[in-house]
Scaffold this active site. Structure first.
Site, PDB file in Angstrom:
ATOM      1  N   CYS A 298     -18.988   0.037 -15.017  1.00 11.68           N
ATOM      2  CA  CYS A 298     -17.701   0.680 -14.733  1.00 11.68           C
ATOM      3  C   CYS A 298     -16.578  -0.119 -15.413  1.00 11.68           C
ATOM      4  O   CYS A 298     -16.586  -1.352 -15.379  1.00 11.68           O
ATOM      5  CB  CYS A 298     -17.474   0.705 -13.224  1.00 11.68           C
TER       6      CYS A 298
ATOM      7  N   HIS B 108     -24.982  -9.798  -3.857  1.00 11.19           N
ATOM      8  CA  HIS B 108     -24.778  -8.405  -4.279  1.00 11.19           C
ATOM      9  C   HIS B 108     -24.833  -8.386  -5.803  1.00 11.19           C
ATOM     10  O   HIS B 108     -24.367  -9.315  -6.468  1.00 11.19           O
ATOM     11  CB  HIS B 108     -23.424  -7.892  -3.782  1.00 11.19           C
TER      12      HIS B 108
ATOM     13  N   SER C  25     -20.682   6.399  -3.936  1.00  9.06           N
ATOM     14  CA  SER C  25     -21.888   6.811  -4.667  1.00  9.06           C
ATOM     15  C   SER C  25     -22.509   8.072  -4.073  1.00  9.06           C
ATOM     16  O   SER C  25     -23.655   8.405  -4.377  1.00  9.06           O
ATOM     17  CB  SER C  25     -22.901   5.662  -4.694  1.00  9.06           C
TER      18      SER C  25
ATOM     19  N   HIS D 146     -26.225   2.798  -4.960  1.00  8.58           N
ATOM     20  CA  HIS D 146     -26.948   2.602  -3.705  1.00  8.58           C
ATOM     21  C   HIS D 146     -26.954   3.916  -2.931  1.00  8.58           C
ATOM     22  O   HIS D 146     -26.322   4.043  -1.885  1.00  8.58           O
ATOM     23  CB  HIS D 146     -26.309   1.481  -2.888  1.00  8.58           C
TER      24      HIS D 146
ATOM     25  N   ASN E 176     -19.678  -0.280  -0.020  1.00 11.59           N
ATOM     26  CA  ASN E 176     -18.406   0.410   0.228  1.00 11.59           C
ATOM     27  C   ASN E 176     -18.537   1.415   1.365  1.00 11.59           C
ATOM     28  O   ASN E 176     -17.576   1.680   2.078  1.00 11.59           O
ATOM     29  CB  ASN E 176     -17.853   1.026  -1.066  1.00 11.59           C
TER      30      ASN E 176
ATOM     31  N   SER F 213     -25.202   0.682   0.901  1.00 13.87           N
ATOM     32  CA  SER F 213     -23.991   0.718   0.082  1.00 13.87           C
ATOM     33  C   SER F 213     -22.883  -0.084   0.752  1.00 13.87           C
ATOM     34  O   SER F 213     -22.487   0.189   1.882  1.00 13.87           O
ATOM     35  CB  SER F 213     -23.553   2.174  -0.113  1.00 13.87           C
TER      36      SER F 213
ATOM     37  N   HIS G  82     -22.470  -1.531 -11.725  1.00  9.11           N
ATOM     38  CA  HIS G  82     -22.109  -2.828 -11.127  1.00  9.11           C
ATOM     39  C   HIS G  82     -21.955  -3.931 -12.166  1.00  9.11           C
ATOM     40  O   HIS G  82     -21.507  -5.020 -11.842  1.00  9.11           O
ATOM     41  CB  HIS G  82     -23.190  -3.269 -10.134  1.00  9.11           C
TER      42      HIS G  82
ATOM     43  N   GLU H 221     -23.217  -6.898  -8.090  1.00  5.33           N
ATOM     44  CA  GLU H 221     -21.956  -7.067  -8.824  1.00  5.33           C
ATOM     45  C   GLU H 221     -21.489  -8.524  -8.773  1.00  5.33           C
ATOM     46  O   GLU H 221     -21.009  -9.073  -9.773  1.00  5.33           O
ATOM     47  CB  GLU H 221     -20.875  -6.152  -8.232  1.00  5.33           C
TER      48      GLU H 221
ATOM     49  N   CYS I  77     -16.804   8.100  -7.149  1.00  5.48           N
ATOM     50  CA  CYS I  77     -15.688   7.634  -7.980  1.00  5.48           C
ATOM     51  C   CYS I  77     -16.007   7.885  -9.457  1.00  5.48           C
ATOM     52  O   CYS I  77     -17.154   8.164  -9.814  1.00  5.48           O
ATOM     53  CB  CYS I  77     -15.497   6.142  -7.752  1.00  5.48           C
TER      54      CYS I  77
HETATM   55  S1  SF4 Z   1     -16.291   1.769  -6.778  1.00  8.18           S
HETATM   56 FE1  SF4 Z   1     -17.219   0.531  -8.385  1.00  8.18          FE
HETATM   57  S2  SF4 Z   1     -17.988   2.025  -9.842  1.00  8.18           S
HETATM   58 FE2  SF4 Z   1     -16.522   3.099  -8.559  1.00  8.18          FE
HETATM   59  S3  SF4 Z   1     -14.560   2.998  -9.670  1.00  8.18           S
HETATM   60 FE3  SF4 Z   1     -14.649   1.280  -8.222  1.00  8.18          FE
HETATM   61  S4  SF4 Z   1     -15.479  -0.409  -9.394  1.00  8.18           S
HETATM   62 FE4  SF4 Z   1     -15.939   1.455 -10.526  1.00  8.18          FE
END
Ligand code: SF4
Length: 282
Positions: free
Chosen positions: A93, A121, A260, A39, A218, A216, A71, A123, A12
């Site tokens: 971010c 975590h 990531s 991560h 996500n 990670s 984060h 964040e 991202c």
């Molecule tokens: S995943 Fe995390 S680092 Fe990537 S755009 Fe979304 S908030 Fe920002």
């Protein structure tokens, strides 16, 4: 076997920006990153190869400049950095920064902050460390352990599914009908697009490969989403993890990746999947 990429996948803008900032500064001066920048093993190896250090505690930092990761970090943690006379390179971010502002506003307006996310975590720690009181909820069932409050302010770790945020908010409202419940939509759009695209992909595939770090958040969420629609979902960190037997009898194989995951790693995995498909035809 056809190999199909998700319509949204991979790194991202927040992670790209953080990596670029750290690499730029790390090329000029000694630099320590406070916690894992992302991560993802291959990104961390790339930083280490350029002499950029990784430390988890402010007390362990031995360079004049320290980078805050994408984060984000609490004001308390930033103050600890300044107390040691260190300079901060802020790679937070912008979406995480907006989440910090939203949570601060909820607390300021008298709402008890409830963060939907993974306790501990990095964040979530950043979002909560400056608060006097808060709750972190990782599953809708956790709503049962909340104490009554006149006002609840519900926000989410940015990589949480938006439905979970709204589900938790409505469960809180149902459990405490007299309370006022306010929601701050802090979920990040790039993450949501990747989650939706992963589901659409999985629904049309016999096998799905998810590329990303084992730690990670996500990436794990992408796997969970894909498993709702596809019985064969595999998480790999790189092309070396692929197993030809996973694709036995598959006509369509899907590919997605966490936020990531570097482009080069995704390309390598895709090439390896195409290679497996070719060898099956030959
Ligand atoms: S995943 Fe995390 S680092 Fe990537 S755009 Fe979304 S908030 Fe920002």
């Amino acid at each position: 076997m056809r190999v199909v990429r998700a319509s949204h996948l991979g790194m991202c803008f927040g992670v790209r920006g953080a990596i670029a900032k750290v690499l730029r500064t790390g090329a000029r001066e000694p630099l320590t990153v406070l916690g894992e920048l992302v991560h993802n093993e291959s990104v961390l190896e790339q930083l280490a190869a350029r002499g950029i250090r990784l430390r988890h505690e402010v007390a362990e930092v031995d360079t004049p400049t320290v980078a805050i990761t994408a984060h984000g970090a609490s004001d308390r943690r930033r103050a600890a950095v300044h107390e040691r006379g260190l300079r901060i390179l802020d790679a937070t971010c912008p979406i995480v920064r907006a989440a910090h502002r939203a949570v601060t506003a909820l607390a300021h307006d008298g709402f008890h902050p409830v963060i939907v996310g993974t306790p501990n975590h990095v964040e979530v720690r950043g979002l909560t460390e400056d608060l006097d009181e808060f709750d972190v909820i990782s599953t809708p069932g956790d709503v049962e352990r909340l104490s009554p409050r006149a006002r609840f302010g519900v926000a989410a770790q940015t990589t949480q599914p938006i439905e979970r945020l709204w589900q938790v908010a409505s469960l809180i409202q149902r459990r405490f009908p007299q309370s006022e419940v306010r929601v701050a939509e802090t979920v990040c759009v790039p993450t949501r697009l990747r989650q939706e695209a992963a589901e659409a992909l999985a629904a049309a595939c016999d096998v799905v490969v998810v590329v990303g770090g084992a730690h990670s958040n996500n990436t794990r969420e992408l796997c969970a989403r894909c498993r709702r629609h596809c019985g064969r979902v595999f998480l790999v960190q790189d092309a070396g993890d692929l197993r030809p037997e996973w694709f036995e009898g598959a006509r369509v194989a899907g590919l997605t990746a966490g936020t990531s995951t570097p482009d080069a790693v995704i390309d390598e995995v895709e090439a390896a999947m195409r290679d497996i498909a070719q060898r099956r035809v030959a």
